[in-house]
Design an enzyme around this catalytic site. Structure first.
Site, PDB file in Angstrom:
ATOM      1  N   GLN A  29     -22.132 -21.195 -28.637  1.00  0.00           N
ATOM      2  CA  GLN A  29     -22.190 -22.574 -28.140  1.00  0.00           C
ATOM      3  C   GLN A  29     -23.561 -22.899 -27.578  1.00  0.00           C
ATOM      4  O   GLN A  29     -24.377 -22.001 -27.366  1.00  0.00           O
ATOM      5  CB  GLN A  29     -21.134 -22.761 -27.044  1.00  0.00           C
ATOM      6  CG  GLN A  29     -21.230 -21.738 -25.938  1.00  0.00           C
ATOM      7  CD  GLN A  29     -19.883 -21.415 -25.300  1.00  0.00           C
ATOM      8  OE1 GLN A  29     -18.944 -22.192 -25.363  1.00  0.00           O
ATOM      9  NE2 GLN A  29     -19.774 -20.216 -24.753  1.00  0.00           N
ATOM     10  N   HIS A  60     -11.791 -23.809  -8.949  1.00  0.00           N
ATOM     11  CA  HIS A  60     -11.453 -22.378  -8.925  1.00  0.00           C
ATOM     12  C   HIS A  60     -10.313 -22.074  -7.945  1.00  0.00           C
ATOM     13  O   HIS A  60      -9.420 -21.281  -8.243  1.00  0.00           O
ATOM     14  CB  HIS A  60     -12.702 -21.548  -8.612  1.00  0.00           C
ATOM     15  CG  HIS A  60     -13.691 -21.546  -9.746  1.00  0.00           C
ATOM     16  ND1 HIS A  60     -15.000 -21.963  -9.622  1.00  0.00           N
ATOM     17  CD2 HIS A  60     -13.533 -21.201 -11.048  1.00  0.00           C
ATOM     18  CE1 HIS A  60     -15.609 -21.871 -10.802  1.00  0.00           C
ATOM     19  NE2 HIS A  60     -14.738 -21.401 -11.686  1.00  0.00           N
ATOM     20  N   ASP A 136     -13.252 -11.835 -27.548  1.00  0.00           N
ATOM     21  CA  ASP A 136     -12.427 -13.019 -27.750  1.00  0.00           C
ATOM     22  C   ASP A 136     -11.096 -12.825 -27.030  1.00  0.00           C
ATOM     23  O   ASP A 136     -10.351 -11.882 -27.326  1.00  0.00           O
ATOM     24  CB  ASP A 136     -12.183 -13.242 -29.254  1.00  0.00           C
ATOM     25  CG  ASP A 136     -11.390 -14.515 -29.526  1.00  0.00           C
ATOM     26  OD1 ASP A 136     -11.324 -14.925 -30.701  1.00  0.00           O
ATOM     27  OD2 ASP A 136     -10.835 -15.080 -28.562  1.00  0.00           O
ATOM     28  N   ASP A 154      -9.241 -19.765 -17.936  1.00  0.00           N
ATOM     29  CA  ASP A 154     -10.367 -20.573 -17.438  1.00  0.00           C
ATOM     30  C   ASP A 154     -11.289 -20.833 -18.618  1.00  0.00           C
ATOM     31  O   ASP A 154     -12.419 -20.354 -18.690  1.00  0.00           O
ATOM     32  CB  ASP A 154     -11.103 -19.806 -16.329  1.00  0.00           C
ATOM     33  CG  ASP A 154     -12.280 -20.608 -15.776  1.00  0.00           C
ATOM     34  OD1 ASP A 154     -13.065 -20.047 -14.997  1.00  0.00           O
ATOM     35  OD2 ASP A 154     -12.416 -21.791 -16.156  1.00  0.00           O
TER      36      ASP A 154
END
Ligand code: SAM
Length: 295
Positions: A29, A60, A136, A154
């Site tokens: 990304q 968080h 992953d 998250d």
């Protein structure tokens, strides 16, 4: 002074100003980190705001304390994503946690956040209870192994590497990696501007878990401020007085979360009910760019 930002829906955008510290394309990304006069350092992935030094505590604390305070004695916690380390830090604030495994797909996110935004993780990455893997999360959960008392997702938005983290197969694989009474909690996007994302996260989770509920928190730099979280398990226990006792015993000093939110944060507005309703989402304010492109 750079002017940068995020297109929320056609005709409506968030603009930030500040110096750009990093702009790097990783294997997964686009990573950008900026210095912002009001929110401190700010991380963007693929042009979407992920976290800032000044309001990260809200996101968080709500992603971590709500699920962990619903458990009597959380010992093993799995975090999928969370490259900035803010989720890991809050998990390790719970003394009963003996192992916190964080599986982040993009090593560069963690390396750059540790270098340029160290306040977010604090010393969590050096805690002997922390195990950080660069892999992953979808494969990690699917390929089996030991069970966890809580699995916290998250992740970035359901585009690119994060897409597979919102599927029925992923939630079913995650359910199989939970101990009895264990819970899964996922960030599920903006109830205002990412209605398809929230609807999908909720409806898919109901295919894998017996008890699924949505709660909200307010993160100023996230689209619309209101942010949703989807909590799932066999039978959730959300008791503010039990949470108050646990918070005192665990000496959790929170700046946003408080025990009353174990119930209050789930008293969501009608629009959230409409978004997760079987015939939802209502697409109240136009489609997001991604949805617009798909429409
Ligand atoms: N708070 C942010 C939000 O709500 O948008 C999320 C922040 S965190 C930085 C998101 C992380 O998820 C990113 O570092 C990204 O690389 C990671 N991620 C995305 N897909 C993943 C996957 N399949 N497995 C593991 N990590 C993933």
């Amino acid at each position: 002074m750079n002017d940068y930002g995020e297109q929320i829906v056609p005709g409506f955008a968030y603009r930030f100003q500040g110096e750009q510290l990093v702009s790097e394309r990783s294997d997964f990304q686009q990573i950008d980190i900026y210095e912002n006069p009001s929110f401190g350092r700010l991380l963007m992935l693929d042009g979407l705001t992920q976290t800032t030094e000044r309001d990260e505590f809200i996101y968080h604390e709500m992603l971590v304390h709500v699920p962990l305070m619903s458990l009597e004695n959380p010992r093993r916690v799995l975090i999928i994503g969370g490259g900035d380390g803010g989720t890991l830090r809050r998990v390790l604030e719970h003394p009963s946690v003996k192992l916190a495994v964080m599986v982040e797909i993009d090593r560069r996110v963690t390396e750059l956040c540790r270098e340029l935004m160290p306040s977010i993780a604090g010393d969590a990455f050096d805690d002997p209870r922390a195990e950080v893997l660069f892999a992953d999360g979808i494969a990690y959960v699917r390929d089996g192994g030991e069970a966890f008392d809580a699995i916290l997702i998250d992740s970035s938005d359901p585009v690119g590497p994060g897409e597979g983290l919102f599927t029925i197969d992923f939630y079913r694989a995650a359910a199989a990696r939970l101990t009895d009474g264990g819970v899964l909690c996922a960030q599920s996007g903006s109830p205002g501007f990412q209605q398809d994302e929230l609807h999908r996260a909720y409806s898919h989770a109901t295919k894998a878990f017996g008890d699924v509920r949505v709660y909200v928190g307010f993160v100023p730099t996230y689209p619309g401020g209101m942010w949703s979280f989807t909590l799932a398990g066999a039978a959730l226990s959300l008791d503010p007085s039990a949470a108050a006792a646990r918070a005192a015993e665990r000496k959790i000093g929170a700046r946003y979360w408080r025990p009353e939110l174990q119930r209050g944060a789930f008293d969501v507005p009608q629009i959230v009910h409409d978004v997760i309703a079987p015939d939802g989402p209502p697409h109240t304010w136009g489609l997001s760019p991604a949805e617009h492109d798909r429409a």
